[in-house]
Design a protein around this motif. Sequence first.
Motif, PDB file in Angstrom:
ATOM      1  N   GLY A 428      -7.088 -10.361  10.697  1.00  9.93           N
ATOM      2  CA  GLY A 428      -7.305 -11.656  10.072  1.00  9.93           C
ATOM      3  C   GLY A 428      -8.775 -11.878   9.812  1.00  9.93           C
ATOM      4  N   SER A 429      -9.070 -12.972   9.169  1.00  3.56           N
ATOM      5  CA  SER A 429     -10.449 -13.282   8.808  1.00  3.56           C
ATOM      6  C   SER A 429     -11.290 -13.555  10.044  1.00  3.56           C
ATOM      7  CB  SER A 429     -10.486 -14.508   7.884  1.00  3.56           C
ATOM      8  OG  SER A 429      -9.693 -14.302   6.739  1.00  3.56           O
ATOM      9  N   GLU A 603      -4.693 -16.614  10.724  1.00  7.45           N
ATOM     10  CA  GLU A 603      -5.527 -17.382   9.815  1.00  7.45           C
ATOM     11  C   GLU A 603      -5.651 -18.791  10.371  1.00  7.45           C
ATOM     12  OE1 GLU A 603      -7.325 -16.500   7.288  1.00  7.45           O
ATOM     13  OE2 GLU A 603      -6.646 -14.412   7.292  1.00  7.45           O
ATOM     14  N   GLU A 609       1.825 -14.164  10.026  1.00  4.79           N
ATOM     15  CA  GLU A 609       2.746 -13.048   9.823  1.00  4.79           C
ATOM     16  C   GLU A 609       2.779 -12.210  11.082  1.00  4.79           C
ATOM     17  OE1 GLU A 609       1.530 -10.783   6.442  1.00  4.79           O
ATOM     18  OE2 GLU A 609       1.574 -12.474   5.064  1.00  4.79           O
ATOM     19  N   GLY A 621       2.778 -10.088   1.777  1.00  3.51           N
ATOM     20  CA  GLY A 621       2.042 -11.322   2.060  1.00  3.51           C
ATOM     21  C   GLY A 621       0.568 -11.042   2.290  1.00  3.51           C
ATOM     22  N   ARG A 622       0.000 -11.752   3.261  1.00  4.85           N
ATOM     23  CA  ARG A 622      -1.428 -11.639   3.538  1.00  4.85           C
ATOM     24  C   ARG A 622      -1.813 -10.235   3.979  1.00  4.85           C
ATOM     25  NH1 ARG A 622      -6.620 -12.675   2.496  1.00  4.85           N
ATOM     26  NH2 ARG A 622      -7.903 -13.043   4.358  1.00  4.85           N
ATOM     27  N   TYR A 623      -1.014  -9.617   4.867  1.00  2.00           N
ATOM     28  CA  TYR A 623      -1.312  -8.274   5.335  1.00  2.00           C
ATOM     29  C   TYR A 623      -1.273  -7.289   4.171  1.00  2.00           C
ATOM     30  CZ  TYR A 623      -1.128  -3.962   8.082  1.00  2.00           C
ATOM     31  OH  TYR A 623      -1.391  -2.720   8.610  1.00  2.00           O
ATOM     32  N   GLU A 625      -1.914  -7.909   1.079  1.00  2.00           N
ATOM     33  CA  GLU A 625      -3.122  -8.113   0.281  1.00  2.00           C
ATOM     34  C   GLU A 625      -4.334  -7.448   0.918  1.00  2.00           C
ATOM     35  OE1 GLU A 625      -3.515 -12.290  -0.006  1.00  2.00           O
ATOM     36  OE2 GLU A 625      -1.901 -12.548  -1.483  1.00  2.00           O
ATOM     37  N   SER A 631      -7.059  -8.511  -1.387  1.00  4.58           N
ATOM     38  CA  SER A 631      -7.916  -9.504  -0.746  1.00  4.58           C
ATOM     39  C   SER A 631      -8.681  -8.810   0.358  1.00  4.58           C
ATOM     40  CB  SER A 631      -7.075 -10.650  -0.165  1.00  4.58           C
ATOM     41  OG  SER A 631      -7.883 -11.571   0.508  1.00  4.58           O
TER      42      SER A 631
END
Length: 634
Positions: A428-429, A603, A609, A621-623, A625, A631
């Motif tokens: 994550g960020s 996040e 997730e 999803g985010r992973y 990306e 991303s």
Amino acid sequence: MDENQSSRKRLEDLKRRYGHHAAVPLMMPGPGRGPGGGPGGRRMPVLDGHRPKQTGKTIRRLLSYLNQDRGLMGAAFVCVILNTIGTLAGSYMLRPIINTYIAPLDGSRGDAAGLARALFVMAAVYMMGVGANYAQARIMLTVAQRALKKIRNDLFAKLQTLPVRYYDTNSNGDLMSRFTNDVDTIGMMLSSTLVQLFSGALSIVGTLILMVYTNIWLTLVTLFMIPVMMRAGGAVAHRSQRYFSAQQASLGAVNGYIEETVTGQKVVKVFCHEEEAKEEFALLNKDLRDNQIRAQFFGGMMGPVMGNLSQVNYSLTACIGGLLCVFRSFDVGGLTVFLNFSRQFSRPINEISMQVSNVFSALAGAERVFTVMDQDPEPADDPDAVTLDPMKGHVVLDHVTFGYDPDKVILKDISLYARPGQKIAFVGSTGAGKTTITNLINRFYDIQSGSITIDGVDIRHIRRDNLRRNIAMVLQDTHLFTGTVMENIRYGRLDATDEEVIQAAKTASAHSFITRLPHGYDTLLEGDGANLSQGQRQLLNIARAALSRAPVLILDEATSSVDTRTEKHIERGMDRLMADRTTFVIAHRLSTVRNANAIMVLENGCIIERGDHEELLAMKGRYYELYTGISELD
């Protein structure tokens, strides 16, 4: 805002960051570490320098460190009394010597043989005083150093009990200043100032008694000057106290800034921050200079002020005494002795006045030291705290909510589990809360709500030493101690044999490079392992974790600062290290978490997730990306 106001504001900000620590934080940071280090990099506001708020309490507490040497203290004060008696008696002997052997009152000729005998006796009396003075100086030096040893031991022991939160929110340089500068000022007071204050008070009383006995009228002249001298000394001391406290605070801020700048010198150079660093240091240094000038000026002014007043007193005494000799038949020996006493009477007053600055400086330093000692340690283990032996490593976080500042939540309703032997990854960020989770598992901080259990037992009911002994950590920022390679690896388990250390190095893929060092495992490391590469330091860190045999392992960005080739060596070591251990991995390089049993995507403090690598890719999803590069991690 003009330039002077801007400089003052900048200076106050620097002093808040690098000076005294605050009693009440306005902003509570997490561990101040590198990438993935939680909300690091912020410091809580700190208080400016101040005068001792409870002078009496500080003095009593400081004197309590002398209790163990009360016998020696008594002997020292007996020596002070003997020295005072010798000085006063030797001075008074001048009267009969002058009146009997030099200028007899009956007008007869002097007696040379009698004078020699009297001078010999007077010399013997003075020698007794000198010997007593030497003895008390040696005794008080011993007493002071013993007290300082105990103070340093207590301060260092206290630092071992303080929570991680304290180190996250205080300047290392300021803490070092308390160990060095502040403790040194205490030592100066204990070794000399205390005795000089007692000796001065005793000399004043004894001299006053002999002055009254010698001539009451001349005594009244001296007594008239005492309030003048005390008032002048008190005015100077009042100003001096404030400036000496400010001096100690400024010194702590300078030390804190130097420590941080020297430690981060590479970062300073990489970002071309040299000029800004010089400007900020110049501000702090100028503030220290100004405070030192004021403190030393008023501290040094005490001597000349009291000395000049003493000269006035001496002149008045001599004039009036001469008139008494002419018109009131006052003997010359008595006048000579009284003038000597007049000087002696002023000297201890001057010494006491001059020692006031040392007292205030020492009290300011003592209060800074005691402030650290009075910090709340980590809360004691619960009375019903248990020891898990053996610990299997079944970790469960159940609806955990946490914030370093209770009003600012970092983790929001986090739930996850890890079975023994599983590998759980966090991605994550930056600032999402990854490192914060591992800090909570170690119980560096206590959660606000929810629970964290290991093997079904809430970690708040597990003894801290048992909990942390069963959790090994490999961090991005390695730390090696001054010592041999063998000793640094053995830090993971102090009772390990040499063979076990070597086996741990082999497990971490460190054995081959260690054997190529000049002295192998006996190679001395200094400066945090500056003679090793980053990858080699990390392999030693992994070996240390392997030696610990802890069933729970935390890998926090363990390979982010090394090259790809070195990363392969480290990963091989970590793969062997993770076998049969519950492992939590924090990584920005997603390739290192592909084989994790479960990956948690965080996040803003929430798990958005979860699943293994293939499942998360399928979600797109985010992973997905992050992994495909659509991303990037912030």
